[in-house]
Design a protein around this motif. Structure first.
Motif, PDB file in Angstrom:
ATOM      1  N   LEU A 106       0.904  -1.156   0.098  1.00 43.29           N
ATOM      2  CA  LEU A 106       0.047  -0.057  -0.036  1.00 43.29           C
ATOM      3  C   LEU A 106       0.885   1.215   0.165  1.00 43.29           C
ATOM      4  CD1 LEU A 106      -2.771   1.378   0.224  1.00 43.29           C
ATOM      5  CD2 LEU A 106      -2.579   1.056   2.744  1.00 43.29           C
ATOM      6  N   GLY A 107       2.102   1.220   0.852  1.00 44.41           N
ATOM      7  CA  GLY A 107       2.918   2.591   0.929  1.00 44.41           C
ATOM      8  C   GLY A 107       3.772   2.708  -0.436  1.00 44.41           C
ATOM      9  N   VAL A 108       4.147   1.584  -0.960  1.00 39.37           N
ATOM     10  CA  VAL A 108       4.635   1.753  -2.457  1.00 39.37           C
ATOM     11  C   VAL A 108       3.736   2.139  -3.318  1.00 39.37           C
ATOM     12  CG1 VAL A 108       5.696   0.422  -4.486  1.00 39.37           C
ATOM     13  CG2 VAL A 108       6.330  -0.152  -2.034  1.00 39.37           C
ATOM     14  N   TRP A 109       2.405   1.860  -3.329  1.00 37.60           N
ATOM     15  CA  TRP A 109       1.430   2.130  -4.502  1.00 37.60           C
ATOM     16  C   TRP A 109       1.010   3.675  -4.256  1.00 37.60           C
ATOM     17  CZ3 TRP A 109      -3.616   3.678  -3.953  1.00 37.60           C
ATOM     18  CH2 TRP A 109      -4.330   3.637  -5.121  1.00 37.60           C
ATOM     19  N   LEU A 110       0.749   4.060  -2.908  1.00 44.32           N
ATOM     20  CA  LEU A 110       0.451   5.456  -2.795  1.00 44.32           C
ATOM     21  C   LEU A 110       1.762   6.390  -2.911  1.00 44.32           C
ATOM     22  CD1 LEU A 110      -1.663   5.176   0.556  1.00 44.32           C
ATOM     23  CD2 LEU A 110      -2.473   5.564  -1.730  1.00 44.32           C
ATOM     24  N   ASN A 111       2.882   5.940  -2.503  1.00 46.40           N
ATOM     25  CA  ASN A 111       4.079   6.790  -2.656  1.00 46.40           C
ATOM     26  C   ASN A 111       4.465   7.041  -4.104  1.00 46.40           C
ATOM     27  OD1 ASN A 111       4.157   6.725   0.143  1.00 46.40           O
ATOM     28  ND2 ASN A 111       5.759   5.429   0.525  1.00 46.40           N
ATOM     29  N   PHE A 112       4.213   5.922  -4.976  1.00 46.95           N
ATOM     30  CA  PHE A 112       4.835   6.128  -6.459  1.00 46.95           C
ATOM     31  C   PHE A 112       3.749   5.996  -7.412  1.00 46.95           C
ATOM     32  CE2 PHE A 112       8.202   4.165  -3.840  1.00 46.95           C
ATOM     33  CZ  PHE A 112       9.421   4.947  -4.042  1.00 46.95           C
ATOM     34  N   ALA A 247      -0.196   5.147   6.299  1.00 44.67           N
ATOM     35  CA  ALA A 247       0.169   4.936   4.831  1.00 44.67           C
ATOM     36  C   ALA A 247      -0.830   5.799   4.196  1.00 44.67           C
ATOM     37  CB  ALA A 247      -0.193   3.691   4.769  1.00 44.67           C
ATOM     38  N   THR A 248      -1.854   6.195   4.666  1.00 41.98           N
ATOM     39  CA  THR A 248      -2.907   7.005   3.741  1.00 41.98           C
ATOM     40  C   THR A 248      -2.825   8.656   4.166  1.00 41.98           C
ATOM     41  OG1 THR A 248      -4.842   6.544   5.436  1.00 41.98           O
ATOM     42  CG2 THR A 248      -4.344   5.137   3.448  1.00 41.98           C
ATOM     43  N   HIS A 249      -2.093   8.858   5.164  1.00 37.71           N
ATOM     44  CA  HIS A 249      -2.043  10.295   5.569  1.00 37.71           C
ATOM     45  C   HIS A 249      -1.367  11.191   4.565  1.00 37.71           C
ATOM     46  CE1 HIS A 249      -1.511  13.991   8.082  1.00 37.71           C
ATOM     47  NE2 HIS A 249      -2.394  13.068   9.044  1.00 37.71           N
ATOM     48  N   VAL A 250      -2.029  12.284   4.597  1.00 36.70           N
ATOM     49  CA  VAL A 250      -1.475  13.317   3.224  1.00 36.70           C
ATOM     50  C   VAL A 250      -0.156  13.648   3.745  1.00 36.70           C
ATOM     51  CG1 VAL A 250      -2.547  15.208   4.857  1.00 36.70           C
ATOM     52  CG2 VAL A 250      -2.350  15.540   2.427  1.00 36.70           C
ATOM     53  N   VAL A 251       0.592  13.833   4.935  1.00 36.78           N
ATOM     54  CA  VAL A 251       1.644  14.576   5.230  1.00 36.78           C
ATOM     55  C   VAL A 251       2.806  13.381   4.908  1.00 36.78           C
ATOM     56  CG1 VAL A 251       3.245  15.389   6.868  1.00 36.78           C
ATOM     57  CG2 VAL A 251       0.875  15.953   6.817  1.00 36.78           C
ATOM     58  N   GLN A 252       2.218  11.983   5.128  1.00 36.56           N
ATOM     59  CA  GLN A 252       3.193  10.793   4.943  1.00 36.56           C
ATOM     60  C   GLN A 252       3.527  10.808   3.607  1.00 36.56           C
ATOM     61  OE1 GLN A 252       4.791   9.085   7.121  1.00 36.56           O
ATOM     62  NE2 GLN A 252       5.601   7.337   6.220  1.00 36.56           N
ATOM     63  N   HIS A 541     -11.407  10.277   6.783  1.00 35.68           N
ATOM     64  CA  HIS A 541     -10.783  11.962   6.641  1.00 35.68           C
ATOM     65  C   HIS A 541      -9.307  12.041   6.013  1.00 35.68           C
ATOM     66  CE1 HIS A 541      -9.933  15.744   8.454  1.00 35.68           C
ATOM     67  NE2 HIS A 541      -8.965  15.387   9.061  1.00 35.68           N
ATOM     68  N   PHE A 542      -8.421  11.068   6.487  1.00 36.87           N
ATOM     69  CA  PHE A 542      -7.441  10.982   5.743  1.00 36.87           C
ATOM     70  C   PHE A 542      -7.349  10.828   4.321  1.00 36.87           C
ATOM     71  CE2 PHE A 542      -5.109   9.543   9.891  1.00 36.87           C
ATOM     72  CZ  PHE A 542      -5.511  10.844  10.525  1.00 36.87           C
ATOM     73  N   VAL A 543      -8.053   9.920   3.785  1.00 37.88           N
ATOM     74  CA  VAL A 543      -8.084   9.474   2.534  1.00 37.88           C
ATOM     75  C   VAL A 543      -8.581  10.807   1.627  1.00 37.88           C
ATOM     76  CG1 VAL A 543      -9.172   8.144   0.788  1.00 37.88           C
ATOM     77  CG2 VAL A 543      -8.293   7.029   2.740  1.00 37.88           C
ATOM     78  N   VAL A 544      -9.638  11.432   2.166  1.00 33.55           N
ATOM     79  CA  VAL A 544     -10.241  12.577   1.497  1.00 33.55           C
ATOM     80  C   VAL A 544      -9.113  13.621   1.441  1.00 33.55           C
ATOM     81  CG1 VAL A 544     -11.970  14.391   1.560  1.00 33.55           C
ATOM     82  CG2 VAL A 544     -12.540  12.025   2.035  1.00 33.55           C
ATOM     83  N   PRO A 548      -6.072  14.584  -3.566  1.00 35.16           N
ATOM     84  CA  PRO A 548      -5.781  15.428  -4.623  1.00 35.16           C
ATOM     85  C   PRO A 548      -4.254  15.014  -4.766  1.00 35.16           C
ATOM     86  CG  PRO A 548      -7.152  16.554  -3.145  1.00 35.16           C
ATOM     87  CD  PRO A 548      -6.944  15.107  -2.420  1.00 35.16           C
ATOM     88  N   LEU A 549      -3.596  14.466  -3.922  1.00 35.62           N
ATOM     89  CA  LEU A 549      -1.897  14.450  -4.147  1.00 35.62           C
ATOM     90  C   LEU A 549      -1.698  13.452  -5.249  1.00 35.62           C
ATOM     91  CD1 LEU A 549      -0.447  15.076  -0.664  1.00 35.62           C
ATOM     92  CD2 LEU A 549      -0.635  16.670  -2.296  1.00 35.62           C
ATOM     93  N   LEU A 550      -2.798  12.547  -5.246  1.00 30.28           N
ATOM     94  CA  LEU A 550      -2.506  11.234  -5.967  1.00 30.28           C
ATOM     95  C   LEU A 550      -2.400  11.725  -7.570  1.00 30.28           C
ATOM     96  CD1 LEU A 550      -4.735   8.661  -4.173  1.00 30.28           C
ATOM     97  CD2 LEU A 550      -2.305   9.197  -3.866  1.00 30.28           C
ATOM     98  N   ARG A 551      -2.828  12.935  -7.879  1.00 34.72           N
ATOM     99  CA  ARG A 551      -2.824  13.337  -9.221  1.00 34.72           C
ATOM    100  C   ARG A 551      -2.033  14.412  -9.489  1.00 34.72           C
ATOM    101  NH1 ARG A 551      -8.048  12.077  -7.460  1.00 34.72           N
ATOM    102  NH2 ARG A 551      -8.379  14.345  -6.879  1.00 34.72           N
ATOM    103  N   HIS A 552      -1.236  14.555  -8.423  1.00 34.92           N
ATOM    104  CA  HIS A 552      -0.216  15.731  -8.439  1.00 34.92           C
ATOM    105  C   HIS A 552       1.297  15.491  -8.575  1.00 34.92           C
ATOM    106  CE1 HIS A 552       1.568  19.817  -7.872  1.00 34.92           C
ATOM    107  NE2 HIS A 552       1.869  19.310  -6.856  1.00 34.92           N
ATOM    108  N   VAL A 553       2.156  15.974  -9.395  1.00 34.31           N
ATOM    109  CA  VAL A 553       3.556  16.163  -9.420  1.00 34.31           C
ATOM    110  C   VAL A 553       3.962  17.176  -9.165  1.00 34.31           C
ATOM    111  CG1 VAL A 553       5.523  15.063 -10.417  1.00 34.31           C
ATOM    112  CG2 VAL A 553       3.274  13.797 -10.801  1.00 34.31           C
ATOM    113  N   GLU A 554       4.628  17.490  -8.101  1.00 38.31           N
ATOM    114  CA  GLU A 554       5.283  18.883  -7.701  1.00 38.31           C
ATOM    115  C   GLU A 554       6.462  19.266  -8.711  1.00 38.31           C
ATOM    116  OE1 GLU A 554       5.372  22.100  -4.641  1.00 38.31           O
ATOM    117  OE2 GLU A 554       3.969  20.692  -5.678  1.00 38.31           O
ATOM    118  N   TYR A 555       6.221  20.224  -9.194  1.00 39.51           N
ATOM    119  CA  TYR A 555       7.318  20.679 -10.388  1.00 39.51           C
ATOM    120  C   TYR A 555       7.483  19.662 -11.528  1.00 39.51           C
ATOM    121  CZ  TYR A 555       8.422  24.096  -6.593  1.00 39.51           C
ATOM    122  OH  TYR A 555       7.882  24.942  -5.668  1.00 39.51           O
ATOM    123  N   ALA A 556       6.415  19.139 -12.116  1.00 42.29           N
ATOM    124  CA  ALA A 556       6.613  18.257 -13.033  1.00 42.29           C
ATOM    125  C   ALA A 556       6.812  19.222 -14.297  1.00 42.29           C
ATOM    126  CB  ALA A 556       5.321  17.824 -13.487  1.00 42.29           C
TER     127      ALA A 556
END
Length: 843
Positions: A106-112, A247-252, A541-544, A548-556
């Protein structure tokens, strides 16, 4: 790539773990999944120590690290031979192994899920970490020898380096990089090097992509460390809840993709704490030195790890290890490692080390008195409880810690306000953490879990002491401006995972009092059902927040732009970048120099000494094939002795997540770059007039204008500010007319007239009131002024003083600029010679 990763990050670990020393059968009895976790962490620890040592000696190379890791592994196999089997003491994997595997997946999927940030530019901490790591990979040392600086003659240093008031360093090479000694070109990054070292290791595995991805792997390690720590303290169900929420927290997820050292510190602190619990509570001597080394390694990543070292050391005093040999194997590496870290910081990072030293040196009488009183109170308390059995004193300490935690949290959440010297963001720090990143409901659960877990698991004193120390010092004074997610760095390493472990304890952990009540099956079932509901509420609450971050690449898109710019500059060329005060272009200078290995210097001022710069250009042409300028319109450099040629321009935007002050970030914005690349030619500027197309290849001519703009199919222009400047070249004594093509662009009611006062070399030529449509406005140049300009070596300065208006204030639109008039073209006519153009010289 996979094979290289295994050699560096796994191969030595199982062999070290299987060494037939320090009661191997005891650690072999751990579940298979935790054994695999420790094998992975031991390999990472070894590669960290070896790589750091090589870099400190200036001898790091990725292949050397590979050979040493492989050699250590081979040496263990040869020396120990057939005694590496764990035997029957090691249980086989069971279904429980699926839990950390699932969490890691789950961490790998969310992080990458989307690529990590392309944050390689300078200007802030993330770019410093990335560039420092790639410099280790390219140069093999913690302290860089910058040849561009070392070969720069002394008379020209002032053009590029402002001498520092801090005796620890000479100047800034780039933002976040200290120039220690200009004679040798010694440069060092601003921060400790453990995270940059792993950037270098990942760069050796997979280039720049690997350097960006390595933090996601460390975040997965932190996720696993959270699971195994919580599993040991409060049970498997609570551990799954804590790690799943993390794993699902926005800051992590944000910091798993955004360069920072806290994410490296997270698994080191959590695993170090777990290792000490294994050593102290489970009497496993192997983990005593492991705990010390992990905590000390964290100090090489971030200075705040000193809090973890102090907390675990304090817990070790209250509840010492049972075995004398284990105590020595914990205290000796802890003390020596901490001393080594202090020596490293003082020797390699003197500007960084000066900050805590100065903080201690400038403590006021009140702070010193409180520290002295706290010291005496600690000594008196220790003398009182030293004769008390360990179990009793641990209960006393934990009871006091829980009571103090509840009292301080209640005060900080409900009553603390900004009074006197207490800043508002410090007073609101706990409320900020709760409202933005945990929720009031989550905070209440964490405080409840603190009490239940402390009474049910007294062996976890090191964990409770660590979370208490970080919480107290962070929430007492957060020491960072409240820009989010930037401020969340303070929470992500220890406080956030620790709070979620306590949430898991509240939901599913053991409750011992009253035993008769909680022993009843229906009560336990109801409590677990309520726990599932509570965790589900927080999880949603964390997933919501994360979605948005799951569709964002900073400075793409930044890296391809940098590669294109670097491709236009040769290995034997020199690029001069305009000063920080001129525009944001200076942030691109750092990766051009320290990732793409171009020769780069950044001007210290927007108006450098022109004679010194002319002399510098004469010298630079003897050392470099070509000399370029990169800027966005904010530097006064031009003289009659030089001609410039435009080689191209770039105007692009990269996505940048909103950085909101005292508010939660919610939208994606765009950071814009507008720059031109110019070559300095060794020929004098033509003297047959001046013709500048404003908004097109004008960066070396204009200052204090707004960015270039284009009306499609019509003309390019720039808006003036309250005071804007243009450098005028190519004039002679015969030049007698200056013309400005400008427009007021239809000002709204309340903006006033589009009035501009015009000055040339401090001589007032007159004023205009620009019409709504574009029109020429001519001015006569006095003969005396024209003759003076003809005799001057420097460019003449046209100054435009405009009456400005603000679109946001008058129209309510999202444009906060103060706008003067639109300027399209500026010419100077010399009747005695045919008109020529600066733009032609550019071409």
């Amino acid at each position: 790539m996979t094979l290289l990763s295994l050699v560096v990050a796994y191969l030595p670990g199982p062999l070290i773990f299987r060494l037939p020393v320090l009661d191997r059968a005891r650690r072999a009895s751990l579940p298979a999944e935790e054994r695999a976790f420790w094998c992975l962490l031991l390999a990472v620890l070894q590669s960290s120590i070896v790589g750091f040592g090589l870099a400190a000696l200036g001898r790091y190379r990725f292949d050397r690290l590979l050979w040493i890791d492989a050699a250590v592994s081979l040496l263990i196999v040869v020396v120990v031979r057939g005694r590496l089997r764990l035997g029957r003491a090691a249980p086989r994997p069971t279904w429980t192994a699926l839990l950390p595997i699932g969490l890691a997946a789950l961490g790998v999927w969310l992080n990458f899920f989307v690529p990590p940030a392309e944050y390689v530019m300078g200007g802030k901490d993330p770019g410093v970490y990335m560039n420092a790591g790639i410099q280790i990979a390219q140069r093999g040392a913690l302290v860089i020898r910058d040849d561009v600086v070392a070969t720069l003659p002394v008379p020209f240093r002032g053009l590029f380096f402002k001498p520092s008031d801090d005796p620890a360093y000479y100047s800034n090479r780039f933002m976040g990089f200290f120039l220690l000694a200009p004679d040798t070109g010694a440069v060092v990054g601003q921060f400790p090097h453990l995270y940059p070292l792993w950037v270098a290791i990942a760069y050796g595995v997979n280039g720049l992509s690997g350097a960006r991805q390595v933090l996601g792997a460390w975040a997965v390690l932190g996720l696993l460390a959270t699971y195994f720590l919580a599993n040991r303290i409060v049970g498997r169900a609570a551990a799954v809840a804590a790690a799943g929420l993390l794993a699902t927290h926005v800051v992590q997820i944000w910091y798993a993709r955004y360069p920072n050292a806290e994410m490296v510190m997270q698994p080191l602190v959590l695993a170090g704490t777990l290792a000490y619990i294994r050593a102290q509570a489970d009497d496993d001597r192997f983990f005593a030195p492991v705990a010390a080394l992990l905590l000390v390694a964290g100090l090489f990543a971030h200075l705040t790890c000193a809090l973890a070292i102090g907390a675990v050391a304090g817990a070790a005093v209250v509840a010492p290890l049972r075995s004398t040999s284990a105590r020595l194997s914990f205290w000796i590496p802890l003390v020596l490692g901490t001393a080594l870290a202090a020596g490293y910081l003082a020797s390699y990072l003197p500007p960084y080390f000066a900050v805590p030293v100065e903080f201690v040196a400038t403590l006021g009488p009140r702070s010193i008195t409180l520290l002295v009183l706290a010291g005496f109170a600690s000594i008196a308390t220790w003398r009182f409880i030293r004769g008390v059995p360990v179990a009793t004193r641990v209960r006393w300490v934990l009871t006091g810690m829980v009571a103090a935690g509840w009292v301080f949290a209640g005060y900080a959440y409900f009553f603390r306000t900004s009074v006197g010297l207490l800043a508002a963001h410090d007073a609101d720090s706990l409320r900020t953490f709760a409202s933005f990143y945990l929720s009031a409901f989550g905070l209440a659960l964490a405080l409840l879990g603190f009490g239940t877990a402390a009474w049910a698991a007294p062996a976890a004193l090191p964990f409770f002491a660590t979370i208490a120390a970080f919480s107290f010092f962070t929430f007492f004074k957060i020491r960072i401006i409240p820009e989010h997610f930037w401020a969340a760095r303070r929470f992500v390493a220890v406080i956030l995972p620790g709070a979620l472990v306590l949430v898991g304890a509240a939901a599913f952990g053991e409750i011992r009092w009253p035993a008769t009540l909680w022993a009843r099956r229906e009560v336990r079932t109801l409590r677990y059902a309520l726990g599932v509901v509570a965790v589900a509420i927080l999880g949603r609450h964390f997933v919501v927040a994360t979605d948005p971050l799951l569709r964002h690449v900073e400075y793409a898109g930044l890296i391809p732009r940098l590669e294109k710019l670097a491709g236009a500059i040769g290995n034997d060329d020199l690029a001069i970048v305009e000063a920080r005060a001129g525009s944001d272009v200076h942030v691109l200078a750092l990766p051009l120099a320290y990732i793409y290995a171009r020769h780069v210097l950044v001007l210290a001022e927007t108006t450098p000494d022109k004679q010194a710069f002319r002399d510098f250009l004469d010298w630079a042409r003897t050392r470099y094939r070509r000399v370029f300028f990169i800027g966005g319109g904010g530097t006064e450099l031009l003289s009659r002795t030089m001609t410039i040629r435009a080689l191209g321009g770039e105007r692009f935007q990269i996505p940048e997540y909103e950085s909101a002050r005292d508010a939660y970030p919610r939208t994606v914005r765009y950071k814009e770059f507008d720059l031109g690349l110019y070559e300095f030619l060794p020929t004098p500027a033509p003297t047959d007039g001046f013709d500048l197309d404003v908004g097109t290849a004008d960066d070396l001519y204009v200052r204090h204008f707004h960015a270039k703009e284009q009306i499609p199919g019509r003309f390019s222009f720039r808006w003036t500010r309250d005071v804007s400047y243009v450098s005028i070249l190519g004039t002679r004594a015969a030049c007698e007319r200056l013309t400005i093509w400008a427009s007021g662009a239809g000002r709204p009611p309340g903006a006033g007239s589009a009035q501009v006062d015009v000055f040339l070399d401090d001589t007032r030529l007159g004023s205009i009131t620009a019409n709504d449509s574009l029109a020429p406005y001519p001015f006569v140049i006095p003969a005396a002024l024209a003759a003076t300009m003809d005799r001057s070596e420097d460019a003449a300065q046209l100054r435009l003083v405009s009456r400005t208006w603000n679109p946001k204030q008058l129209l309510g639109v999202n444009d906060t600029r103060d706008l003067g008039v639109m300027v399209d073209r500026i010419t100077v006519e010399c009747p005695a010679a045919p008109a020529a153009s600066a733009a032609g010289a550019l071409r």
